[in-house]
Design a protein around this motif. Structure first.
Motif, PDB file in Angstrom:
ATOM      1  N   GLY A 151       4.625   7.290   1.870  1.00 26.97           N
ATOM      2  CA  GLY A 151       4.086   6.299   2.796  1.00 26.97           C
ATOM      3  C   GLY A 151       3.996   4.952   2.121  1.00 26.97           C
ATOM      4  O   GLY A 151       3.441   4.830   1.038  1.00 26.97           O
ATOM      5  N   SER A 152       4.561   3.922   2.739  1.00 24.33           N
ATOM      6  CA  SER A 152       4.548   2.597   2.136  1.00 24.33           C
ATOM      7  C   SER A 152       4.430   1.544   3.223  1.00 24.33           C
ATOM      8  O   SER A 152       5.189   1.564   4.196  1.00 24.33           O
ATOM      9  N   ILE A 153       3.454   0.639   3.070  1.00 23.31           N
ATOM     10  CA  ILE A 153       3.238  -0.434   4.033  1.00 23.31           C
ATOM     11  C   ILE A 153       3.163  -1.752   3.265  1.00 23.31           C
ATOM     12  O   ILE A 153       2.430  -1.854   2.286  1.00 23.31           O
ATOM     13  N   ASP A 194       1.699   4.133   8.741  1.00 24.79           N
ATOM     14  CA  ASP A 194       2.780   5.025   8.334  1.00 24.79           C
ATOM     15  C   ASP A 194       2.268   6.452   8.430  1.00 24.79           C
ATOM     16  O   ASP A 194       1.083   6.709   8.194  1.00 24.79           O
ATOM     17  N   THR A 195       3.147   7.373   8.781  1.00 32.51           N
ATOM     18  CA  THR A 195       2.795   8.786   8.815  1.00 32.51           C
ATOM     19  C   THR A 195       3.113   9.411   7.468  1.00 32.51           C
ATOM     20  O   THR A 195       4.220   9.255   6.948  1.00 32.51           O
ATOM     21  N   VAL A 196       2.138  10.102   6.881  1.00 33.32           N
ATOM     22  CA  VAL A 196       2.277  10.642   5.530  1.00 33.32           C
ATOM     23  C   VAL A 196       1.886  12.116   5.512  1.00 33.32           C
ATOM     24  O   VAL A 196       1.313  12.644   6.462  1.00 33.32           O
ATOM     25  N   THR A 197       2.193  12.769   4.411  1.00 34.46           N
ATOM     26  CA  THR A 197       1.703  14.112   4.147  1.00 34.46           C
ATOM     27  C   THR A 197       0.369  13.973   3.438  1.00 34.46           C
ATOM     28  O   THR A 197       0.303  13.471   2.317  1.00 34.46           O
ATOM     29  N   ALA A 198      -0.713  14.389   4.083  1.00 32.92           N
ATOM     30  CA  ALA A 198      -2.055  14.151   3.546  1.00 32.92           C
ATOM     31  C   ALA A 198      -2.332  15.030   2.338  1.00 32.92           C
ATOM     32  O   ALA A 198      -1.869  16.160   2.241  1.00 32.92           O
ATOM     33  N   GLY A 199      -3.106  14.481   1.415  1.00 37.71           N
ATOM     34  CA  GLY A 199      -3.570  15.243   0.263  1.00 37.71           C
ATOM     35  C   GLY A 199      -2.999  14.755  -1.050  1.00 37.71           C
ATOM     36  O   GLY A 199      -1.782  14.695  -1.235  1.00 37.71           O
ATOM     37  N   LEU A 200      -3.887  14.356  -1.969  1.00 43.19           N
ATOM     38  CA  LEU A 200      -3.490  13.961  -3.315  1.00 43.19           C
ATOM     39  C   LEU A 200      -3.920  15.050  -4.295  1.00 43.19           C
ATOM     40  O   LEU A 200      -4.904  15.740  -4.075  1.00 43.19           O
ATOM     41  N   TYR A 227       0.873  -1.161   0.000  1.00 46.65           N
ATOM     42  CA  TYR A 227       0.000   0.000   0.000  1.00 46.65           C
ATOM     43  C   TYR A 227       0.921   1.224   0.000  1.00 46.65           C
ATOM     44  O   TYR A 227       1.717   1.404   0.925  1.00 46.65           O
ATOM     45  N   ARG A 228       0.806   2.070  -1.023  1.00 44.30           N
ATOM     46  CA  ARG A 228       1.727   3.221  -1.099  1.00 44.30           C
ATOM     47  C   ARG A 228       0.946   4.495  -1.382  1.00 44.30           C
ATOM     48  O   ARG A 228       0.103   4.538  -2.276  1.00 44.30           O
TER      49      ARG A 228
END
Length: 201
Positions: free
Chosen positions: A110-112, A144-150, A104-105
């Motif tokens: 963020g990658s799990i 995973d902690t990510v920067t939100a928003g696509l 899941y990326r």
């Protein structure tokens, strides 16, 4: 559905939300199979679409939520990208099956990875704030902690990389559910119902 010598192929996978965001493949040689040798393709007795280099594009539909989202998929695949929303290699969101893990990326940062290959599973990705959580069969497979928003503009692809023909899918897919809002309060119930319906153990 197009039939040919005991096989049936799907040109349009219809959106059931009422929004008309259908996934379409007009090229006969790239359509997934729903009938093989005169028999319906099934997983655990429930119909499925069989992919072997075939793919769909949801023309005109981009899955590009600015914040929280939920993506739920039901499949049994051995390799390739299940869903992909990216414009380039470092943006967007995808779920793929690698050599031994379900990946899941999100947005390139963020990658799990969840263990297992060629298994009939429900794979869920949930973004809540800046926390991306992956679930396999209703159980957490990591965060995973990510920067939100696509901010992608490429049409959603089912069965390959969105911006190229790479990483074609091999396997079967039964369901894809996408929400561009927070559904964390309903996720567990949704997964439980899906697991029961599709006979996932």
């Amino acid at each position: 559905v197009t039939a040919f010598k005991g096989a049936g192929f799907v040109e349009t996978w219809y959106d059931q939300s009422g929004n008309g965001e259908d996934a379409v493949q007009e090229t006969a040689g790239s359509q997934p199979k729903i009938v093989n040798a005169g028999s319906l393709v099934v997983l655990s007795g429930v119909p499925a679409l069989s992919f072997d280099g075939s793919f769909f594009a949801a023309t005109g539909f981009t899955f590009s939520p600015s914040g929280d989202f939920l993506a739920v998929t039901v499949s049994k695949i051995s390799s390739g990208n299940l869903i992909d929303t990216r414009d380039t290699g470092s943006d967007g969101f995808f779920i793929q099956q690698g050599s031994s893990s379900f990946r899941y990326r999100y947005n390139g940062d963020g990658s799990i990875d969840a263990g297992g290959n060629d298994q009939h599973i429900i794979a869920t990705a949930e973004l809540n704030g800046t926390t991306l959580t992956a679930y396999k069969n209703g159980s957490s497979a990591g965060t995973d902690t990510v920067t939100a928003g696509l901010s992608t503009t490429e049409a959603l692809s089912i069965g390959k990389v969105a911006f190229s023909s790479a990483n074609a899918l091999t396997g079967s897919v039964q369901e894809i559910i996408l929400y561009d809002t927070d559904k964390s309060a309903n996720r567990a119930v949704l997964e439980t119902n899906i697991i029961s319906h599709y006979g996932i153990s």
